[in-house]
Write an enzyme that holds these catalytic residues in place. Structure first.
Site, PDB file in Angstrom:
ATOM      1  N   LEU A  86      -1.284  -5.895   4.731  1.00  0.00           N
ATOM      2  CA  LEU A  86      -2.036  -5.087   5.622  1.00  0.00           C
ATOM      3  C   LEU A  86      -1.960  -3.335   5.296  1.00  0.00           C
ATOM      4  CD1 LEU A  86      -0.138  -6.368   8.917  1.00  0.00           C
ATOM      5  CD2 LEU A  86      -2.413  -7.102   7.908  1.00  0.00           C
ATOM      6  N   THR A 123      -2.085   0.242   5.480  1.00  0.00           N
ATOM      7  CA  THR A 123      -1.672   1.126   6.409  1.00  0.00           C
ATOM      8  C   THR A 123      -2.042   2.529   6.057  1.00  0.00           C
ATOM      9  OG1 THR A 123       0.598   1.576   5.230  1.00  0.00           O
ATOM     10  CG2 THR A 123       0.207  -0.352   7.061  1.00  0.00           C
ATOM     11  N   SER A 142      -0.955   3.032   0.732  1.00  0.00           N
ATOM     12  CA  SER A 142       0.130   2.245   1.146  1.00  0.00           C
ATOM     13  C   SER A 142      -0.104   1.105   1.988  1.00  0.00           C
ATOM     14  CB  SER A 142       0.890   3.150   1.952  1.00  0.00           C
ATOM     15  OG  SER A 142       2.197   2.833   2.443  1.00  0.00           O
ATOM     16  N   SER A 143       0.715   0.128   1.802  1.00  0.00           N
ATOM     17  CA  SER A 143       0.296  -1.013   2.725  1.00  0.00           C
ATOM     18  C   SER A 143       1.754  -1.767   3.014  1.00  0.00           C
ATOM     19  CB  SER A 143      -0.594  -2.067   1.625  1.00  0.00           C
ATOM     20  OG  SER A 143       0.299  -2.562   0.764  1.00  0.00           O
ATOM     21  N   SER A 144       1.598  -2.821   3.870  1.00  0.00           N
ATOM     22  CA  SER A 144       2.581  -3.587   4.254  1.00  0.00           C
ATOM     23  C   SER A 144       2.419  -4.928   3.552  1.00  0.00           C
ATOM     24  CB  SER A 144       2.622  -4.139   5.809  1.00  0.00           C
ATOM     25  OG  SER A 144       3.713  -5.047   5.929  1.00  0.00           O
TER      26      SER A 144
END
Length: 392
Positions: A80, A82, A103-105
Site C-alpha cells: 500500500l 503511503t 514510502s509504502s506498507s
C-alpha cells in the site's frame, strides 16, 4: 503471547482471509507467524493510503465511498503506497497527486517471508531499520516481545505516528528517529536485524551491532527494480555469510545522508549501434536481479514509452557522464542503442544476458552471499562446479 485487538467481526474476518490467502499463495507460514498476523491488525497503521488512477495517485480513506472495498484492500496481500514525493496520504487532499512513491506498507506475504527467514523467538533482541507505518514492528512485538524490539526511521513524523499507533494497541517498543544506516549502538548488540528499506550494500554499522551468530535479513538493490533479499549469519570474525531468498523485493531505498541520484540528461552526440536485446528485458525481475550484479553502483535507470508504444530505457552514470539510450525496434526484436560518454553502459547488460542464458537462467535462491565491512560478494556455483562471483 496475545495483545488486545479490536473485536470488530469484519476486521477479524479480514485478517483470517489475509492469512488464508497468503497460505494458499505459497507463503511459508509457521503457526507462530500465522498467529502473529491473525492477532495484529493492519488497518490502524494504514488508515489512509494511495490508490493508482492512471498516472496519478489519489488518497483513499475508509470514509471515501465503499468502506468494505477499502477494508478488503487493506487486508489484501499487496503493498500500500503511503507517501508520494514526500507527501503522506494522510496529509493529501481529495485531488490527484503526481510523482514517485517514497514510502509504502510492504505486502504481507513478503513480510511473512522475511520474518520466517529472520527466525524471531520470544526474547530475541531485534533491530528494525525502517519503521514506516509500524505494522511490521507490531508483528515483531508479537514474536519477540515489545521490550526486545527497537525500530528506527529517518522521519520524525513517521516515527511519532507509528509510536502512537503501536501504543494504542498496547505495544511499546523503542521507536527512535535516527539515520538507519547508523543503526542504534546504544541498544546493541542485536540478535536479529531486519531492514524494510533497500541498500546497495549492508552498512558497516549493522555488522558491528549484530551479535555473533545473529541473523540479518536485508533487501539489496542497485540500479534496477529486481532487488534481492539476503539472509546473513554473523560469523565470529565479524563478517557474515548466507544466501539470497527466492522472493523478489523492490523496497524503497534507505534514506540517510546520501545525496539523491543525478538527473538523467538527454544524450548528445556519441555513437549509434544495434542490439539484439530489447531494453524491456530489464523489466523482467528474474533477469534484472542478475543484470544489476554487472552494473556499477552509481548507474541509474529510467524507462518510458513513446506515444507509439515504443519502449525506451536510459542508463546513466553520473561519475563519468556515460549514458546509453535503448529504443526498441518497432514491430521486431532488438533495439537501437545511442551511447555517449567514455563507456557503453548497455554492453554490460548484453554480456549479463548472454551469461544468464548460458547458465540456464539460475534462480535467486541458488546464489550465496558473503559480506563484511570491507566488501560484499554474491556467488553462484554452476553444474560444472565453476564458481561465478560478483562484487556488490
Amino acid at each position: 503471547m496475545t495483545h488486545p485487538v479490536e473485536d470488530n467481526a469484519q476486521h477479524i474476518e479480514a485478517r483470517v482471509r489475509l492469512v488464508r490467502s497468503m497460505d494458499q499463495g505459497g507463503v511459508v507460514l509457521s503457526s507462530r507467524l500465522a498467529e502473529a498476523f491473525l492477532n495484529t491488525p493492519r488497518h490502524p497503521f494504514v488508515p489512509v493510503f494511495y490508490r493508482r488512477e492512471a498516472d496519478t495517485f489519489v488518497a483513499w480513506r475508509s470514509t471515501d465511498g465503499d468502506a468494505s472495498a477499502w477494508l478488503s484492500q487493506v487486508y489484501a496481500d499487496d503493498s500500500l503506497i503511503t507517501e508520494v514525493d514526500g507527501l503522506h496520504a494522510e496529509d493529501a487532499g481529495s485531488g490527484a497527486v503526481t510523482g514517485a512513491p517514497t514510502s509504502s506498507s510492504t505486502a504481507p506475504g513478503l513480510m511473512a517471508d522475511m520474518l520466517d527467514a529472520l527466525d524471531v523467538r520470544e526474547g530475541t533482541r531485534v533491530l528494525e531499520v525502517g519503521t514506516g507505518t509500524g505494522y511490521n514492528a507490531a508483528l515483531l512485538c508479537h514474536l519477540a516481545g515489545a521490550e526486545n524490539v527497537t525500530t528506527v526511521d529517518h522521519s520524525a513524523a513517521l516515527a511519532s505516528t507509528a509510536r502512537g499507533r503501536l501504543d494504542a494497541l498496547g505495544l511499546r517498543p523503542d521507536v527512535v528517529c535516527e539515520d538507519g544506516e547508523k543503526g542504534l549502538p546504544s541498544r546493541a548488540p542485536f540478535d536479529r536485524i531486519i531492514a524494510t528499506c533497500s541498500v546497495r550494500r549492508v552498512p558497516p554499522a549493522w555488522f558491528d551491532q549484530c551479535a555473533t551468530g545473529g541473523i540479518m535479513v536485508v533487501p539489496l538493490k542497485g540500479t534496477l527494480a529486481g532487488g534481492m533479499l539476503a539472509r546473513l549469519k554473523k560469523l565470529p570474525d565479524g563478517t557474515a555469510a548466507g544466501h539470497i531468498l527466492h522472493t523478489p523485493a523492490a523496497f524503497m531505498p534507505l534514506l540517510s545522508g546520501a545525496q539523491s541520484p543525478p538527473g538523467i540528461p538527454e544524450p548528445t552526440g556519441g555513437e549509434r549501434r544495434e542490439s539484439i536485446l530489447s531494453g524491456s528485458v530489464l523489466d523482467d525481475w528474474t533477469f534484472s536481479f542478475f543484470a544489476q550484479l554487472h552494473m556499477g553502483p552509481s548507474t541509474v535507470r529510467e524507462f518510458s514509452r513513446e506515444q507509439d508504444g515504443t519502449h525506451v530505457t536510459t542508463l546513466f552514470d553520473g561519475r563519468d557522464r556515460s549514458l546509453a539510450r535503448v529504443t526498441d525496434t518497432p514491430d521486431g526484436p532488438g533495439a537501437q542503442v545511442q551511447v555517449s560518454g567514455p563507456r557503453d553502459l548497455w554492453a554490460p547488460v548484453e554480456r549479463a544476458h548472454a551469461t544468464w542464458l548460458a547458465l540456464n537462467r539460475p534462480r535467486r535462491e541458488w546464489f550465496t552471499i558473503t559480506a563484511g565491512p570491507q566488501g560484499q560478494t554474491v556467488a553462484y556455483i554452476d553444474p560444472s562446479s565453476t564458481v561465478h562471483h560478483w562484487t556488490l
